[in-house]
Design a protein around this motif. Structure first.
Motif, mmCIF file in Angstrom:
data_model
loop_
_atom_site.group_PDB
_atom_site.id
_atom_site.type_symbol
_atom_site.label_atom_id
_atom_site.label_comp_id
_atom_site.label_asym_id
_atom_site.label_seq_id
_atom_site.Cartn_x
_atom_site.Cartn_y
_atom_site.Cartn_z
ATOM 1 N N SER A 135 -29.640 1.210 -32.469
ATOM 2 C CA SER A 135 -30.992 0.780 -32.105
ATOM 3 C C SER A 135 -31.616 -0.038 -33.224
ATOM 4 O O SER A 135 -32.227 -1.086 -32.973
ATOM 5 C CB SER A 135 -31.846 2.013 -31.802
ATOM 6 O OG SER A 135 -33.178 1.639 -31.533
ATOM 7 N N ARG A 136 -31.479 0.417 -34.444
ATOM 8 C CA ARG A 136 -32.054 -0.322 -35.569
ATOM 9 C C ARG A 136 -31.358 -1.664 -35.755
ATOM 10 O O ARG A 136 -31.971 -2.639 -36.187
ATOM 11 C CB ARG A 136 -31.937 0.519 -36.834
ATOM 12 C CG ARG A 136 -32.822 1.756 -36.799
ATOM 13 C CD ARG A 136 -32.609 2.632 -38.010
ATOM 14 N NE ARG A 136 -33.516 3.789 -37.992
ATOM 15 C CZ ARG A 136 -33.482 4.783 -38.875
ATOM 16 N NH1 ARG A 136 -32.584 4.761 -39.852
ATOM 17 N NH2 ARG A 136 -34.335 5.784 -38.781
ATOM 18 N N GLU A 137 -30.081 -1.713 -35.428
ATOM 19 C CA GLU A 137 -29.327 -2.959 -35.558
ATOM 20 C C GLU A 137 -29.817 -4.006 -34.560
ATOM 21 O O GLU A 137 -29.795 -5.203 -34.838
ATOM 22 C CB GLU A 137 -27.841 -2.673 -35.318
ATOM 23 C CG GLU A 137 -26.921 -3.855 -35.515
ATOM 24 C CD GLU A 137 -25.470 -3.514 -35.217
ATOM 25 O OE1 GLU A 137 -24.584 -4.085 -35.851
ATOM 26 O OE2 GLU A 137 -25.240 -2.675 -34.334
ATOM 27 N N ALA A 147 -36.792 6.341 -34.131
ATOM 28 C CA ALA A 147 -36.125 5.103 -33.721
ATOM 29 C C ALA A 147 -36.689 4.594 -32.402
ATOM 30 O O ALA A 147 -36.896 3.386 -32.222
ATOM 31 C CB ALA A 147 -34.621 5.351 -33.596
ATOM 32 N N ALA A 167 -32.386 -2.144 -27.995
ATOM 33 C CA ALA A 167 -32.770 -1.190 -29.035
ATOM 34 C C ALA A 167 -33.451 0.018 -28.414
ATOM 35 O O ALA A 167 -33.232 1.168 -28.849
ATOM 36 C CB ALA A 167 -33.688 -1.858 -30.045
ATOM 37 N N GLN A 195 -40.116 3.080 -33.070
ATOM 38 C CA GLN A 195 -40.023 1.770 -33.712
ATOM 39 C C GLN A 195 -39.577 0.702 -32.719
ATOM 40 O O GLN A 195 -40.087 -0.424 -32.732
ATOM 41 C CB GLN A 195 -39.058 1.850 -34.897
ATOM 42 C CG GLN A 195 -39.573 2.703 -36.041
ATOM 43 C CD GLN A 195 -38.515 2.999 -37.081
ATOM 44 O OE1 GLN A 195 -37.310 2.866 -36.824
ATOM 45 N NE2 GLN A 195 -38.949 3.408 -38.275
ATOM 46 N N ALA A 196 -38.641 1.048 -31.837
ATOM 47 C CA ALA A 196 -38.150 0.073 -30.860
ATOM 48 C C ALA A 196 -39.257 -0.307 -29.877
ATOM 49 O O ALA A 196 -39.438 -1.486 -29.538
ATOM 50 C CB ALA A 196 -36.943 0.640 -30.123
ATOM 51 N N GLU A 226 -35.392 11.797 -36.250
ATOM 52 C CA GLU A 226 -35.093 10.378 -36.423
ATOM 53 C C GLU A 226 -34.852 9.679 -35.092
ATOM 54 O O GLU A 226 -35.053 8.462 -34.981
ATOM 55 C CB GLU A 226 -33.878 10.205 -37.326
ATOM 56 C CG GLU A 226 -34.148 10.489 -38.783
ATOM 57 C CD GLU A 226 -35.144 9.514 -39.382
ATOM 58 O OE1 GLU A 226 -34.986 8.301 -39.169
ATOM 59 O OE2 GLU A 226 -36.080 9.968 -40.054
#
Length: 394
Positions: free
Chosen positions: A227-229, A256, A236, A259-260, A252
């Motif tokens: 997802s961060r990638e 994630a 993501a 954040q997405a 986390e």
């Protein structure tokens, strides 16, 4: 009784045939050039039967004589294979006992008798690997990989002959190619699937690693990295949602997903993710994300109270309230919540119990994937991981 009946029946048939032949009339004459031979019909028939029998025996003897070299060679080949198998079994026993010297001697004997047979190749390669001769081991495992039924043993050996490279792109690419060929030989191997996960992780291909992972903690950790990638792309969000589904107890995963969604402009949904995460897996990082856009200390304390109300009385809620109250100089409130918050928290590997200051997908000590769990001292320790650390080949 049955045997006597059969003997009598055969005797009657033979007597009947003899009587029939004896009753035949006439003569049979054979002329070859100026020579002629004549005999009665019964005698001629018996002579013909005799000649046919002699011809059959002669052909059998001739075939036996012509096939003798082949039979001798086959017998020698079987003897060599038997000797090679016996030496290979002795080498395997020596390897199991940890006697590398004896195993090496038996392996050489096995290859002398059958240099290209799979079992001698395997024990020779495994002996070379355990003795530290990685170059010889790779050469022998490469020969073994060409055998159809034993090909997987060769590919597995090539993957374990040397430690999996971490920062070597070419080495990881070679390992990935070998893993692909091993999968073609034995696609259902669980061991190979784990190796492919680690290779993809080493190459930074987190999405592929997450798709290959079979246990929930590892899949969640890898999905977070995938997802961060992806940055702010819709994929993501999908990977972050997969992380939450796989490990709803992992803070986390919610961070994630938050954040997405935030990068995709889904502010309201992002806030809902933080509330859900705080209810199921509260963590200081979720609290900081909740308060990120608020700067005034009193406003931060009020916002922290709204988030803590989602999971009242939890040590993380008390710690969040204590921090924000202390920053707002509400000393009495801060001290009251500090008494309920427990000790300091840390990310702890469920496999080797190594502490980490921040979450990461693998343990820095044992390399177990998805093994980090958040523990605040004075609370229960995390449960054991489903995906163990990599084991030495053997």
């Amino acid at each position: 009784m049955l045997r006597a009946f059969r003997f009598g029946l055969v005797a009657i048939v033979l007597l009947g045939v003899a009587w029939y032949l004896a009753s035949l009339q006439g003569h049979v004459t054979v002329e070859i050039g100026s020579y002629a031979a004549s005999a009665s019909t019964p005698v001629a028939i018996l002579l013909l039967v005799f000649l046919v029998a002699v011809a059959i025996v002669a052909l059998g003897l001739l075939r036996g004589a012509l096939g003798l070299p082949r039979r001798v060679a086959a017998k020698r080949s079987r003897a060599r294979r038997d000797a090679a198998d016996a030496a290979s079994l002795r080498a395997l026993a020596a390897l199991a006992a940890g006697d590398i010297g004896a195993a090496s001697g038996h392996a050489r004997t096995a290859r002398r008798h059958a240099p290209d047979a799979p079992l001698p190749l395997y024990v020779s390669a495994e002996t070379a690997r355990q003795s530290g001769d990685a170059t010889m081991a790779e050469a022998l495992f490469a020969d073994l990989a060409r055998h159809g039924d034993a090909g997987f043993l060769g590919w597995r050996g090539l993957l374990t002959a040397r430690p999996l490279p971490q920062d070597d792109e070419d080495g990881l690419a070679l390992a990935a190619e070998r893993a692909r060929k091993a999968a073609a030989s034995y696609p259902s191997s669980g061991w190979l699937r784990e190796q492919r996960v680690r290779i993809a992780l080493g190459q930074g291909r987190f999405g592929e690693a997450a798709r290959l992972a079979t246990d929930a903690p590892a899949r969640a950790a890898l999905a977070i990295m995938a997802s961060r990638e992806q940055g702010g792309e819709p994929l993501a969000i999908d990977w972050a949602r997969e992380a939450v589904r796989a490990a709803p107890e992992l803070p986390e995963a919610y961070l994630a997903l938050y954040q997405a969604r935030a990068k995709a402009g889904q502010t309201w949904r992002a806030k809902r993710v933080l509330k859900r995460g705080w209810r199921l897996a509260p963590h200081p990082d979720l609290g900081e994300a909740w308060l990120a856009e608020i700067s005034a200390p009193l406003e931060r304390a009020a916002a922290a109270a709204r988030l803590a109300a989602v999971n009242p009385g939890h040590p993380e809620s008390e710690a969040l309230l204590a921090r924000t109250a202390r920053a707002a100089r509400l000393t009495g409130e801060a001290e009251r919540h500090e008494r309920q918050s427990g000790g300091k928290g840390a990310w702890i590997c469920k496999s080797c119990e190594t502490e980490h200051e921040a979450w990461q997908p693998t343990c820095r000590k044992c390399a177990a994937i998805g093994s980090l769990g958040w523990v605040r001292h004075g609370t229960a320790a995390p449960t054991p991981p489903l995906l163990p650390a990599p084991q030495p080949a053997g």
